[in-house]
Design a protein around this motif. Structure first.
Motif, PDB file in Angstrom:
ATOM      1  N   ALA A  94       0.832  -1.203   0.000  1.00 56.95           N
ATOM      2  CA  ALA A  94       0.000   0.000   0.000  1.00 56.95           C
ATOM      3  C   ALA A  94       0.867   1.253   0.000  1.00 56.95           C
ATOM      4  O   ALA A  94       0.550   2.243  -0.678  1.00 56.95           O
ATOM      5  N   GLY A  95       1.973   1.203   0.741  1.00 55.43           N
ATOM      6  CA  GLY A  95       2.885   2.346   0.749  1.00 55.43           C
ATOM      7  C   GLY A  95       3.511   2.581  -0.615  1.00 55.43           C
ATOM      8  O   GLY A  95       3.656   3.734  -1.063  1.00 55.43           O
ATOM      9  N   LEU A  96       3.915   1.529  -1.302  1.00 57.52           N
ATOM     10  CA  LEU A  96       4.490   1.667  -2.645  1.00 57.52           C
ATOM     11  C   LEU A  96       3.455   2.210  -3.634  1.00 57.52           C
ATOM     12  O   LEU A  96       3.775   3.054  -4.482  1.00 57.52           O
ATOM     13  N   LEU A  97       2.200   1.724  -3.522  1.00 60.50           N
ATOM     14  CA  LEU A  97       1.157   2.223  -4.410  1.00 60.50           C
ATOM     15  C   LEU A  97       0.882   3.700  -4.146  1.00 60.50           C
ATOM     16  O   LEU A  97       0.627   4.474  -5.086  1.00 60.50           O
ATOM     17  N   ALA A  98       0.948   4.116  -2.882  1.00 62.41           N
ATOM     18  CA  ALA A  98       0.747   5.537  -2.558  1.00 62.41           C
ATOM     19  C   ALA A  98       1.780   6.398  -3.271  1.00 62.41           C
ATOM     20  O   ALA A  98       1.451   7.467  -3.813  1.00 62.41           O
ATOM     21  N   ARG A  99       3.009   5.948  -3.322  1.00 64.03           N
ATOM     22  CA  ARG A  99       4.071   6.725  -3.976  1.00 64.03           C
ATOM     23  C   ARG A  99       3.833   6.816  -5.489  1.00 64.03           C
ATOM     24  O   ARG A  99       4.048   7.858  -6.104  1.00 64.03           O
ATOM     25  N   VAL A 100       3.349   5.703  -6.080  1.00 64.79           N
ATOM     26  CA  VAL A 100       3.070   5.726  -7.521  1.00 64.79           C
ATOM     27  C   VAL A 100       1.908   6.668  -7.825  1.00 64.79           C
ATOM     28  O   VAL A 100       1.962   7.453  -8.789  1.00 64.79           O
ATOM     29  N   ARG A 101       0.834   6.602  -7.014  1.00 61.78           N
ATOM     30  CA  ARG A 101      -0.295   7.504  -7.251  1.00 61.78           C
ATOM     31  C   ARG A 101       0.123   8.962  -7.088  1.00 61.78           C
ATOM     32  O   ARG A 101      -0.374   9.839  -7.814  1.00 61.78           O
ATOM     33  N   LEU A 102       1.027   9.221  -6.160  1.00 59.92           N
ATOM     34  CA  LEU A 102       1.524  10.585  -5.980  1.00 59.92           C
ATOM     35  C   LEU A 102       2.303  11.039  -7.215  1.00 59.92           C
ATOM     36  O   LEU A 102       2.147  12.177  -7.689  1.00 59.92           O
ATOM     37  N   GLU A 103       3.124  10.152  -7.759  1.00 61.41           N
ATOM     38  CA  GLU A 103       3.867  10.479  -8.975  1.00 61.41           C
ATOM     39  C   GLU A 103       2.912  10.766 -10.140  1.00 61.41           C
ATOM     40  O   GLU A 103       3.215  11.572 -11.015  1.00 61.41           O
ATOM     41  N   LEU A 104       1.756  10.080 -10.131  1.00 58.82           N
ATOM     42  CA  LEU A 104       0.778  10.274 -11.200  1.00 58.82           C
ATOM     43  C   LEU A 104      -0.143  11.468 -10.940  1.00 58.82           C
ATOM     44  O   LEU A 104      -1.040  11.748 -11.741  1.00 58.82           O
ATOM     45  N   GLY A 105       0.080  12.162  -9.803  1.00 61.31           N
ATOM     46  CA  GLY A 105      -0.654  13.394  -9.515  1.00 61.31           C
ATOM     47  C   GLY A 105      -1.930  13.222  -8.720  1.00 61.31           C
ATOM     48  O   GLY A 105      -2.669  14.192  -8.534  1.00 61.31           O
ATOM     49  N   ASP A 106      -2.225  12.010  -8.230  1.00 59.19           N
ATOM     50  CA  ASP A 106      -3.453  11.780  -7.459  1.00 59.19           C
ATOM     51  C   ASP A 106      -3.117  11.904  -5.968  1.00 59.19           C
ATOM     52  O   ASP A 106      -2.870  10.902  -5.283  1.00 59.19           O
ATOM     53  N   VAL A 107      -3.124  13.115  -5.476  1.00 57.40           N
ATOM     54  CA  VAL A 107      -2.708  13.380  -4.098  1.00 57.40           C
ATOM     55  C   VAL A 107      -3.690  12.774  -3.104  1.00 57.40           C
ATOM     56  O   VAL A 107      -3.287  12.208  -2.082  1.00 57.40           O
ATOM     57  N   GLU A 108      -4.996  12.852  -3.415  1.00 56.89           N
ATOM     58  CA  GLU A 108      -6.007  12.381  -2.467  1.00 56.89           C
ATOM     59  C   GLU A 108      -5.905  10.867  -2.237  1.00 56.89           C
ATOM     60  O   GLU A 108      -5.921  10.393  -1.105  1.00 56.89           O
ATOM     61  N   GLU A 109      -5.808  10.107  -3.330  1.00 62.52           N
ATOM     62  CA  GLU A 109      -5.704   8.654  -3.140  1.00 62.52           C
ATOM     63  C   GLU A 109      -4.384   8.285  -2.492  1.00 62.52           C
ATOM     64  O   GLU A 109      -4.309   7.374  -1.668  1.00 62.52           O
ATOM     65  N   ALA A 110      -3.318   9.003  -2.857  1.00 66.14           N
ATOM     66  CA  ALA A 110      -2.024   8.739  -2.239  1.00 66.14           C
ATOM     67  C   ALA A 110      -2.123   8.912  -0.730  1.00 66.14           C
ATOM     68  O   ALA A 110      -1.602   8.106   0.049  1.00 66.14           O
ATOM     69  N   ASP A 111      -2.822   9.969  -0.305  1.00 65.06           N
ATOM     70  CA  ASP A 111      -2.989  10.231   1.125  1.00 65.06           C
ATOM     71  C   ASP A 111      -3.757   9.095   1.799  1.00 65.06           C
ATOM     72  O   ASP A 111      -3.389   8.631   2.882  1.00 65.06           O
ATOM     73  N   ALA A 112      -4.832   8.617   1.136  1.00 68.85           N
ATOM     74  CA  ALA A 112      -5.635   7.522   1.709  1.00 68.85           C
ATOM     75  C   ALA A 112      -4.823   6.235   1.793  1.00 68.85           C
ATOM     76  O   ALA A 112      -4.929   5.477   2.771  1.00 68.85           O
ATOM     77  N   LEU A 113      -3.999   5.992   0.807  1.00 69.85           N
ATOM     78  CA  LEU A 113      -3.177   4.773   0.815  1.00 69.85           C
ATOM     79  C   LEU A 113      -2.108   4.843   1.898  1.00 69.85           C
ATOM     80  O   LEU A 113      -1.757   3.822   2.500  1.00 69.85           O
ATOM     81  N   VAL A 114      -1.583   6.036   2.170  1.00 69.44           N
ATOM     82  CA  VAL A 114      -0.628   6.181   3.274  1.00 69.44           C
ATOM     83  C   VAL A 114      -1.315   5.849   4.598  1.00 69.44           C
ATOM     84  O   VAL A 114      -0.746   5.165   5.461  1.00 69.44           O
ATOM     85  N   ASP A 115      -2.567   6.311   4.750  1.00 67.82           N
ATOM     86  CA  ASP A 115      -3.329   5.982   5.967  1.00 67.82           C
ATOM     87  C   ASP A 115      -3.457   4.465   6.113  1.00 67.82           C
ATOM     88  O   ASP A 115      -3.269   3.905   7.198  1.00 67.82           O
TER      89      ASP A 115
END
Length: 993
Positions: free
Chosen positions: A868-889
């Motif tokens: 989940a942490g790795l996916l959060a970083r990929v979503r952040l790279e793709l510009g999806d800040v909101e989902e990245a934040d939820a995945l970090v949680d």
């Protein structure tokens, strides 16, 4: 078989009304009539009890239509009583009324050769209950009987009613009428004709030869029940209907006047006018008609005159148009009627007459000369349909089945069109059950066997669908062994078995022609005999296994398991059953351990569950099996079940006071909980492991020490001390090698690969050492898959994009064989970075998202937090800040406090999110916290990633430059060239700023 109970209603008042002698004459007369009716329909009167008759249909001979015979007997009893009552009333002034119940099912029958049948079982009790529930003059038939007779009866369902001793209410049918000539089960006539082109062509050629002769021709269509003899004949009739007169007669299996019944049916189809028209102009027409009309009288006349009349009729009919005479079920024909067929073939010389005789193989046993080469006769043998043709047939039936059910139907039917049709009809619920019609067909075939042939077939059925001549022979009593080969060949001729070239044996081997034949043979045997034969099979396998002993353990274990189960059905467990259960559990447990060792998790779980089920909960053997089962369930992603199994195993080991067994159970339990409840399990994991090390050292248990040190290494992984973990794993590998613990050694090897990939060892050196691990993990699917994925990640670090993707593709192909498992899902831990190294963020997201969903569904948290942490970083790279934040949680919620790797990634990602949202102060503080966490580990790539996150948050300035420089140093030391390139690119941007 089918059971009939018939009771005289109100017999007590009858006894008061009549003198005892008169009552005895009345009842004797009725019983004589009832017996005659039962025996005329092929049944047996088992007993008369007071005013009640009990009859059974299926003893001493089984017929496929026993249910219909029973129902027809019941109807005939009721009808006969109507006329008998007139006589009884005239003589004694009384009229009788009866009520009847008929039921069908599996029963146990005594030996008919002793003069008694003694039928027992639940279907007998139900037949009695149905009779008691019937009104005077009423016949009730059971729910199991109705499907076997529904085409020949008119019967209405009654309201359900409770019956003593039955959990569910009974739903019988009230019989209203029986069609004397109809079969009990109707076949569909709209089914497509599949794969019979050559056979149909031979029938048409025979017709053409008869016409061109002109002469008589005979074609016998031979095939087991259900292979499509009637359907093929119908197709021929359709093709020649406009060119020939088609006549049909059916041979009955029983009844009065059945010898010439097919000819009687032909005459009825013509009618008296048709008969007169056919014989008009013939010099001997009146004599022929007279002889043929006599067939339906009590004095049919001399047989030779009937033969002559039948020939003259066909010749007269064929004078105006070719005749096709279809004689259905010719294998049931009386010998005299078979003589008639041969007579017609030999004596009709100048008339185009084609005799078509669909028959089962039994006909050729009775008349083997029918297979002899003859220019005027031919035998067409039908074989089962091919798999593709069976699929075509099933599609043509229009059954609405899902893919799984369709495959089960096809597999069960094995190319028999009737089986395809009837299995499909009952498979709407998704469950494929054997229709009672098919069970009845097979039961009759088996009942026709010679006693010694049946004995051979029964032993073969216990062995399995495939069997060798030697094992079946050795399982026979000594007096039968010398003739076993001859009997096997007889069974081949009767199309019950066929020769089979076994890939695992050079011995003469055979295979049941159909799985349902094997099942019917097996189910008809007494359970006591089955249990004994299974035990003998296991003994034989263990004696004769030779160098295949390990390979055959599972098969021997299965036979012992079946013996235990059958004995349990017969009564309380005894010492012999306990010994068999212990042997079976040892064999199945060993086979399960080997399946686990090669990474076949579903097979391992199945075998280990079966082994555990054979033993008592406090049996030390069960506890040992349960520990292995818990590990296999964990590997298969069934974490809740793994926890339950290991909780019970730990408690049982404690009750037994077995310190060593308890250490094994607690150790595996702690390891599983590290993945399902890392926040609670990790703090006590190393304590459990250290205690176990002390116990196993005292007992000299190398296998236990290997597992204990592996768990210790797990705690070191959690803290990010990869070099230390590698040393611990090397130590554990030594113990595993000493113990010959293959599965444990494989697990340790690929975990060593993880330590090399994540730790301080440079990527090129780690790659070389990991590639050396590959051949050592052997054929273990998990070991191969994870190790190849590690090789892929290391290639990605080194910038070898093509090699990385190639290795990962091979890893994926390997783990996909495992099905749904923790290890298969967690493979994205390596796939995600491989795609990121190659710059394919969409590919990385695809791999990581699939893993997050699978691991989340399993309830797994150890790998989930990281993925989940790795996916959060990929979503952040793709510009999806909101989902990245939820995945970090989600990652932080799942991660244990000691999981430094996941927490470092989460803090770094969160810091970047905060920076994007403008909270610079909090972002910088969190990024520095991530760097501090990373420096608690010796993971150089992790340290470089944390420093890179800090540089991104700072954006510019000396501190950012310093962080980038330090990140580059860490990544260069690791030889993580793909990440280093990104650092250098960012470094140039900071320098410009």
């Amino acid at each position: 078989m089918s059971i009939l109970f018939c009771d005289v209603v109100d017999s007590t008042p009858l006894g008061e009304q009549l003198d005892p002698e008169s009552l005895q004459r009345v009842m004797s007369r009725w019983f004589a009539e009832a017996r005659a009716i039962v025996e005329r329909h092929g049944g047996t009167v088992e007993k008369f009890i007071g005013d009640e008759v009990m009859a059974v249909f299926g003893v001493p001979v089984v017929h496929e239509d026993d249910a219909l015979r029973a129902v027809r007997s019941a109807s005939a009893m009721r009808d006969r009583l109507e006329t008998l009552n007139d006589e009884l009333e005239a003589l004694y002034g009384v009229r009788l009324a009866v009520r009847i119940g008929v039921n069908t099912g599996e029963v146990v029958v005594g030996d008919p050769s002793t003069g008694g049948t003694f039928v027992t079982g639940e279907p007998v009790n139900m037949a009695k209950r149905l009779e008691q529930a019937a009104d005077p003059g009423q016949i009730l038939i059971g729910k199991a009987t109705y499907p076997l007779v529904e085409n020949a009866v008119r019967a209405g369902p009654l309201e359900s009613f409770p019956v003593k001793g039955k959990r569910e209410a009974v739903s019988p049918f009230r019989l209203e009428h029986v069609d004397a000539g109809a079969p009990g089960v109707a076949r569909r006539h709209d089914t497509p004709l599949v794969d019979r082109t050559l056979e149909l062509a031979r029938l048409e050629q025979a017709f053409a030869a008869a016409v061109s002769g002109p002469t008589s021709r005979l074609v016998t269509v031979v095939g087991a029940a259900g292979l499509g003899k009637t359907r093929l004949t119908e197709e021929l009739v359709h093709h020649v209907a406009d060119r020939a007169r088609v006549l049909t007669g059916r041979c009955l299996s029983y009844g009065d006047g059945i010898t010439f019944w097919p000819l009687i049916e032909v005459l009825r189809s013509l009618g008296d006018e048709g008969l007169q028209a056919a014989l008009a102009g013939a010099e001997d027409g009146e004599a022929v008609a007279e002889r043929l009309r006599a067939l339906t009288s009590d004095a049919p006349g001399p047989v030779d005159e009937l033969f002559w009349a039948a020939r003259r009729l066909l010749e007269s009919l064929a004078a105006s148009m070719p005749v096709v005479l279809v004689l259905e079920d010719i294998d049931r024909a009386e010998p005299t009627f078979l003589d008639l067929v041969e007579y017609l073939l030999s004596r009709i010389e100048a008339a185009p007459v084609l005799l078509v005789c669909p028959a089962r193989p039994e006909l050729l046993e009775r008349r083997p000369e029918w297979t002899a080469p003859n220019e005027r006769s031919d035998v067409v043998v039908l074989e089962p349909l091919s798999e593709s043709d069976a699929e075509t047939l099933l599609a043509g039936l229009g059954a609405d089945l899902d893919d799984v059910t369709r495959d089960r139907v096809l597999r069960s039917a094995e190319g028999n069109p009737l089986y395809v049709e009837q299995l499909a009809a009952l498979a709407g619920s998704g469950e494929v059950v054997v229709p009672p019609t098919i069970q009845a067909l097979l039961a009759e075939r088996l009942d026709r066997l010679h006693g010694d042939e049946r004995a051979i077939l029964e032993r073969a059925a216990v062995v399995g669908q495939e069997f060798s001549r030697r094992i079946v022979t050795d399982l026979c009593p000594p007096e039968l062994r010398g003739d076993a080969g001859r009997h096997l060949l007889a069974l081949v001729r009767k199309e019950l078995i066929r020769p089979y070239a076994s890939p695992s044996s050079r011995e003469d081997s055979f295979r049941f022609r159909h799985a349902l034949i094997r099942d019917a043979t097996y189910d008809a045997m007494p359970k006591e005999a089955r249990a004994l034969f299974h035990e003998w099979c296991a003994d034989w396998i263990e004696r004769n296994a030779g160098d295949r002993a390990t390979e055959l353990e599972e098969i021997a274990g299965y036979h012992l398991e079946r013996a235990v189960g059958l004995r349990a059905d017969l009564g309380p467990r005894d010492a012999r059953s306990d010994r068999l259960a212990a042997r079976a559990a040892a064999l199945l447990g060993a086979a399960g351990g080997r399946a686990h060792a090669r990474g076949d998790v579903p097979a391992a779980v199945g075998l280990l569950e079966r082994a555990a089920a054979l033993l008592d909960s406090d049996d030390p053997g069960r506890v040992a099996v349960a520990v292995e089962l818990g590990a296999a369930l964990h590997a298969g992603g069934q974490l809740d079940r793994a926890d339950l199994v290991l909780t019970e195993a730990t408690a049982a080991a404690g009750r037994l006071g077995d310190e060593r067994l308890l250490a094994h159970a607690e150790l595996e339990h702690a390891f599983v909980r590290m993945y399902s409840e890392p926040e609670r399990a990790l703090p006590r994991l190393e304590g459990v492991a250290q205690t176990a090390v002390a116990v196993f050292t005292r007992f000299g248990d190398d296998a236990g020490l290997a597992r204990a040190w592996r768990v210790v290494a797990g705690g070191q992984f959690g803290r990010g001390h990869y070099a230390e973990a590698a040393g611990t794993l090397d130590r554990a590998i030594t113990h595993a090698g000493r113990a010959g613990a293959e599965r444990e050694e494989v697990v340790l090897l690929w975990r060593l690969g993880i330590a090399l990939a994540l730790g301080p060892v440079p990527a090129d050196e780690a790659l070389a050492r990991t590639e050396e691990i590959l051949p050592r993990v052997g054929h273990n699917l998990v070991g191969q898959g994870v190790t190849r994925a590690l090789v892929a990640r290391l290639h990605g670090m080194l910038g070898h994009e093509a090699e990385a993707r190639d290795e990962y593709a091979r890893a994926r192909a390997t783990v996909e064989e495992m099905g749904d498992s923790v290890y298969a899902a967690a493979l994205a831990l390596y796939a995600g970075p491989v795609e990121q190294y190659a710059g394919d963020l969409a590919g990385a997201e695809r791999e990581l998202r699939a893993a997050v969903e699978r691991l989340g569904a399993m309830g797994e948290k150890g790998a989930y937090s990281t993925v989940a942490g790795l996916l959060a970083r990929v979503r952040l790279e793709l510009g999806d800040v909101e989902e990245a934040d939820a995945l970090v949680d989600a990652s932080e919620e799942a991660a244990a406090a000691e999981d430094v790797y996941s927490r470092t990634l989460s803090r770094g990602t969160r810091a970047r999110i905060l920076a994007i949202r403008g909270d610079q102060e909090a972002a910088v503080a969190l990024a520095r916290e991530a760097v501090a966490l990373a420096h608690e580990t010796d993971g150089l790539s992790l340290q470089g990633t944390a420093l890179l996150d800090l540089a991104l948050v700072l954006g510019e300035g000396d501190e950012a430059q310093t962080a980038l420089t330090q990140a580059g140093e860490r990544l260069a030391a690791k030889r993580d060239l793909a990440s280093l390139a990104r650092t250098q690119l960012l470094d140039s941007r900071v320098a410009k700023a």
